[in-house]
Scaffold this active site. Structure first.
Site, mmCIF file in Angstrom:
data_model
loop_
_atom_site.group_PDB
_atom_site.id
_atom_site.type_symbol
_atom_site.label_atom_id
_atom_site.label_comp_id
_atom_site.label_asym_id
_atom_site.label_seq_id
_atom_site.Cartn_x
_atom_site.Cartn_y
_atom_site.Cartn_z
ATOM 1 N N GLU A 1 0.847 -1.182 0.000
ATOM 2 C CA GLU A 1 0.000 0.000 0.000
ATOM 3 C C GLU A 1 0.894 1.248 0.000
ATOM 4 O OE1 GLU A 1 -2.801 0.422 3.228
ATOM 5 O OE2 GLU A 1 -3.842 2.044 2.210
ATOM 6 N N GLY B 1 2.670 2.271 10.969
ATOM 7 C CA GLY B 1 2.417 1.434 12.137
ATOM 8 C C GLY B 1 2.274 -0.035 11.779
ATOM 9 N N ALA B 2 1.410 -0.318 10.818
ATOM 10 C CA ALA B 2 1.171 -1.708 10.445
ATOM 11 C C ALA B 2 0.352 -1.735 9.163
ATOM 12 C CB ALA B 2 0.412 -2.431 11.550
ATOM 13 N N GLU C 1 -2.608 -4.070 6.825
ATOM 14 C CA GLU C 1 -3.687 -5.056 6.919
ATOM 15 C C GLU C 1 -3.703 -6.095 5.806
ATOM 16 O OE1 GLU C 1 -4.115 -1.702 6.174
ATOM 17 O OE2 GLU C 1 -5.694 -1.432 4.703
ATOM 18 N N ASN C 2 -2.565 -6.470 5.217
ATOM 19 C CA ASN C 2 -2.544 -7.461 4.137
ATOM 20 C C ASN C 2 -3.419 -8.665 4.484
ATOM 21 O OD1 ASN C 2 -0.222 -5.928 3.086
ATOM 22 N ND2 ASN C 2 0.805 -6.840 4.847
ATOM 23 N N HIS D 1 -7.064 -2.333 14.862
ATOM 24 C CA HIS D 1 -7.250 -1.558 13.624
ATOM 25 C C HIS D 1 -6.991 -2.434 12.393
ATOM 26 C CE1 HIS D 1 -6.947 2.206 11.139
ATOM 27 N NE2 HIS D 1 -6.145 1.434 10.422
ATOM 28 N N GLU D 2 -5.856 -3.108 12.388
ATOM 29 C CA GLU D 2 -5.515 -3.914 11.202
ATOM 30 C C GLU D 2 -6.483 -5.086 11.067
ATOM 31 O OE1 GLU D 2 -3.599 -2.306 9.400
ATOM 32 O OE2 GLU D 2 -2.748 -1.019 10.949
ATOM 33 N N HIS E 1 -9.730 -3.998 9.567
ATOM 34 C CA HIS E 1 -9.644 -3.756 8.124
ATOM 35 C C HIS E 1 -10.090 -4.983 7.311
ATOM 36 C CE1 HIS E 1 -8.136 0.190 7.265
ATOM 37 N NE2 HIS E 1 -6.964 0.055 7.851
ATOM 38 N N GLU F 1 -10.045 4.056 6.026
ATOM 39 C CA GLU F 1 -9.275 4.496 7.195
ATOM 40 C C GLU F 1 -10.140 5.226 8.231
ATOM 41 O OE1 GLU F 1 -6.712 3.134 7.820
ATOM 42 O OE2 GLU F 1 -5.890 2.491 5.895
#
Ligand code: TRP
Ligand code: ZN
Length: 893
Positions: free
Chosen positions: A139, A279-280, A282-283, A315-316, A319, A338
């Site tokens: 991303e 931060g991270a 979400e794959n 959060h991830e 997603h 987001e």
């Protein structure tokens, strides 16, 4: 410089033309869609081979006869074939951004083989190496650095990925979905094939390979699906995984009970990597995390870090629905995933911890950082209409303001209806790439509300300002509240239309101290109500108001606006004790402190003796002596507005006056209330084993807030207590708080040996060294800048690691305002040097770290010209599109 557009002009532009913007209005459906992809990676650090088989067909909505254009950057093409036939030189074109096949058939199997160089990838986009481990970040547009592909979120395909690597150095080979085959290969190599049955855009592709170990757990979903949960880390970090795993299970359960959303694969993996831009990520089925956002241990991570991990893991995970199952049509819709996902993670964290404190933290962050962005040269709408470099748009506006808009929708609809809208959205658009309008359309449909005016929140940039005035009419027993709204001009948007602003209000009776029952236009609202401000100016008349009230406005921060009301100090002291809304009680305290700070800032500027406002002292005395029913909220109430927040309130920021005024308030309170703070400190000490529980976190916070006041006057007993707290080594929250206070004091004789001991003890742990860097360079003393330079040479520092850069340079420029804004311009020069170095190493980070320099308009003329000179020095370099876009905006007239 590379141009990432997929357009006709891209071919005829001059070689070194300035990067051009992409416009939302130009959106076209893709000419081709990809139904399935087979990828094969042969992993070699400096020469990885990627073979891609793309099953392509013309998109039904695409204009006929269009060429097939695939994105691709920094790829060395080795082979290309269509349906098994190698292409001749004349059958395709490759430039620095794309591969074009003019006469592609309507349906084809395109095979390409490219070579890429992960070892020299310091930008950390695409496939790169982190500590000898291969990992990806796709991303927003990293996949085009891996293979030729229509790298846009509205192209969704199923992926089958074979990863081949050296068995000894890369024993673990991961990708999205489920492992379906594995085996040994000649020359000490092995492979694993992964299949992801869910169609996804390329930005959700992930691959990880390295010497990793895992912790494993299980989760049974509400429909009875057994999911294996794996957290992959470097072996030394296995002891830092408990909290993330616990958070993941809590998030999975919360999304089921709150949104009815269940996980959809048999395997969910998280991997921790040290070098990561954000931060991270979400794959699908394989979230990749910055190690700072996933690893915790009581001895190495603070309470804030534990809470951040809980929030980011959630959060991830969230997603998976708000982002992956339903994704964005194009990157102008970024806040679709987001804003909604931040709103979801904020609600989750509120449910897991202290809800009022979570709200206070989120609003404080919004009001300082996002409001500043909205007031600066990079201000943009939550749904931008153009961009040059999309990675510059992962902003506080897209994330935090986007979340506030979703929160307003939740409040306008009520939870039940909002949940219906969310269900409709997920059901209707499952497996599709959609727009913000699609999301809002579902909310309008289930509620019957007209959201047309509300949608301006997405299209208009800038923070709306509300000027409020109230009048009590004794004779008529009426209260007249007038609200006037105005949104200031922002770049490209000189004129704004009125927004639909929900203003939650109560009227607190000055005699009773209670919320009065509200009657508006003959309608009984109860103890509080929501005013719908839609016009530029509206007057609301409350009837049957039996006693003179103080209005409590914008309760719970019901809209992301700046609200001004001519409160007197008495009014604020009254609301501080009587407002039934916890958020507004806190805000009354902040407003009261701001009035005192304003006077002190003026006194400092005029060289007049500073006098402490007795009302603030009495308010604090009251807080310290009233039995605390909520320690977490009390800690927030005792915390003064930050220098950044105070700066936001000033027409011209005077960093020195702000610092001096705030220090004066801290020291005055500490002097007068010394024994109260000491008692608070002692009452909140505990020997209990560390837990990141809401209660323990609140006690530690309260204790360390008290210690900070006492340390501001360098109280001898406090210095000794800080030293003991450090030596006791009970947990990182207490150790770091004590060390920070000592290092920020003038007592170097006490602080220096502790600082050295800490640095030596933790030399092996980069996440602790980051804290060691930050706490030193945020010290207010004049030597801070020299320390930054000195620490940049420290063996634990590297410009190539984003966490190190943020810990040292970001902390200095963002948090040490008096030293960054030194009048000799040395702070600015240092930051500009770092930006210039990062512009080639890591453009995404360069374009972020530069932020403080772009806010030059807010300062006095001397500082303005110093800051502009540094921006111009940066502009003279050969710039990445990322830095180019930010610098151009910052210097635009
Ligand atoms: N989608 C990620 C998130 O918010 C953001 C992200 C992670 C990102 N890494 C990135 C965005 C790199 C741009 C570049 O959860
Ligand atoms: Zn996100």
């Amino acid at each position: 410089m590379s141009d990432t557009r997929i357009s006709e002009e891209a071919e005829i532009k001059p070689v070194d033309a300035a990067p051009q913007p992409v416009y939302l209005k130009d959106y076209q459906p893709p000419a081709f869609r990809v139904t399935h992809v087979e990828l094969k990676f042969d992993l070699v650090p400096a020469a990885t081979r990627v073979t891609a088989v793309l099953h392509l067909e013309r998109h039904p909505d695409g204009a006929p006869g269009q060429p097939l254009v695939l994105d691709g950057e920094r790829l060395s093409l080795k082979r290309i074939a269509i349906d098994g036939q190698e292409l001749g030189e004349s059958e395709y074109r490759v430039d620095d951004a794309s591969l074009t096949i003019p006469d592609a058939p309507d349906r084809l199997r395109l095979e390409t083989e490219v070579e890429i160089d992960p070892a020299s990838n310091t930008a950390l986009e695409g496939l790169y190496l982190s500590n000898g481990m291969f990992c990806t970040q796709c991303e927003a547009q990293g996949f085009r650095r891996i293979t030729f592909y229509p790298d846009r979120p509205d192209v969704m395909a199923t992926f089958s990925t074979t990863v081949i690597g050296d068995s000894a150095s890369l024993p673990v080979l991961l990708s999205n979905g489920n492992p379906v085959e594995r085996g040994e290969l000649p020359y000490g190599r092995h492979f694993v094939t992964w299949e992801d049955p869910h169609p996804k855009p390329s930005y959700l592709f992930a691959l990880v390979a390295g010497k990793l170990e895992k912790v494993e757990d299980r989760f049974t979903t509400m429909s009875g699906r057994e999911v294996t949960l794996q957290l992959w880390v470097e072996p030394a970090n296995l002891e830092k995984t408990d909290h993330a795993m616990r958070s993941l299970k809590a998030a999975m359960e919360w999304d089921e009970t709150t949104y009815g959303r269940e996980y959809d694969l048999d395997l969910f993996m998280i991997v921790a990597v040290d070098d990561f831009n954000m931060g991270a990520m979400e794959n699908k089925g394989l979230n990749i995390f910055n190690s700072a956002a996933v690893l915790t241990h009581p001895q190495t991570a603070t309470d804030a870090a534990f809470q951040r991990v809980e929030g980011v893991v959630a959060h991830e995970y969230f997603h998976n629905w708000s982002g992956n199952r339903v994704t964005c049509r194009d990157w102008f819709q970024l806040s679709l995933k987001e804003g909604f996902t931040v709103f979801r993670d904020q609600s989750f964290s509120a449910d897991m911890n202290s809800a009022p404190v979570k709200r206070i933290e989120d609003v404080s962050f919004l009001r300082t950082a996002q409001f500043a962005e909205d007031a600066g040269p990079t201000a943009h709408p939550v749904q931008p209409d153009h961009y040059i470099e999309i990675s510059n748009f992962y902003t506080l506006t897209i994330y935090e303001k986007g979340a506030e808009i979703v929160r307003m929708l939740r409040n306008l609809l009520g939870w039940e209806t909002f949940r219906k809208g969310s269900d409709l959205y997920f059901e209707r658009f499952d497996g599709q790439a959609v727009t913000i309008e699609d999301f809002a359309g579902c909310m309008a449909e289930v509620s019957g509300l007209d959201l047309d005016q509300f949608m301006r929140w997405y299209s208009q940039a800038g923070t709306p300002e509300i000027d409020a005035h109230g009048e009590y009419d004794y004779a008529r027993a009426e209260y007249h509240l007038t609200l006037r709204q105005r949104t200031p001009a922002t770049p490209g948007q000189p004129d704004k239309l009125p927004l639909h602003i929900p203003v939650r209000v109560g009227l607190v009776g000055t005699k009773s101290g209670e919320d009065l029952t509200l009657t508006l236009d003959g309608e009984a609202l109860g103890k509080e109500g929501v005013l719908h401000l839609r016009e530029e100016e509206q007057t609301f008349v409350f009837t049957d108001v039996a006693e003179a009230p103080v209005p409590s406005l914008l309760r719970g921060f019901s809209a992301p606006v700046k609200l001004r009301f001519p409160y007197g100090r008495e009014d604020l002291a009254f609301l501080l004790t009587h407002d039934s809304d916890g958020f507004n009680r806190w805000d009354a305290g902040q407003r009261l402190a701001m009035l005192a700070l304003d006077d002190l800032i003026a006194a400092h500027r005029n060289g007049v003796e500073k006098v402490m406002d007795a009302r603030v002292v009495e308010a604090f005395r009251g807080l310290l002596n009233e039995p605390a029913d909520d320690k977490a909220v009390l800690a927030e109430m005792l915390t003064l507005p930050s220098e950044a927040y105070i700066a936001e309130q000033q027409p011209v920021v005077d960093v020195d006056a702000i610092h001096a005024a705030r220090e004066f308030v801290r020291q005055s309170l500490a002097t007068v209330l010394r024994d109260d703070f000491m008692a608070l400190y002692r009452a909140n000490r505990s020997e209990a084993p560390y837990a990141p529980s809401a209660e323990q976190i609140a006690s530690r916070r309260l204790k360390n807030v008290a210690l900070a006041y006492l340390m501001s006057i360098e109280d001898e007993e406090a210095i000794e207590l800080a030293r003991q707290q450090f030596e006791a080594d009970h947990n990182m929250t207490d150790v770091r708080a004590a060390l920070t206070l000592l290092v920020h004091s003038s007592r170097s004789a006490v602080a220096d040996p502790l600082l050295r001991a800490f640095g030596k003890k933790w030399a092996h742990d980069p996440l602790v060294m980051d804290q060691w860097f930050s706490l030193q360079v945020t010290r207010p003393q004049a030597d801070a800048l020299d320390r930054v330079k000195y620490l940049m040479e420290h063996p634990a520092f590297s410009l190539k690691n984003p966490n190190r850069v943020r810990a040292l340079i970001g902390a200095f420029a963002g948090q040490n305002r008096v030293n960054f804004h030194r009048l000799d311009g040395e702070g600015y020069r240092l930051l500009a040097d770092v930006v210039i170095a990062l512009n080639t190493l890591n453009p995404e980070i360069a374009a972020r770290i530069i932020t403080p320099l772009t806010r030059w308009q807010r300062y006095d003329e001397t500082r303005q010209s110093l800051m502009k000179a540094e921006l111009e020095r940066i502009r003279a370099e050969e710039l990445s599109p990322n830095v180019y876009e930010v610098v151009e905006k910052a210097l635009a007239e």
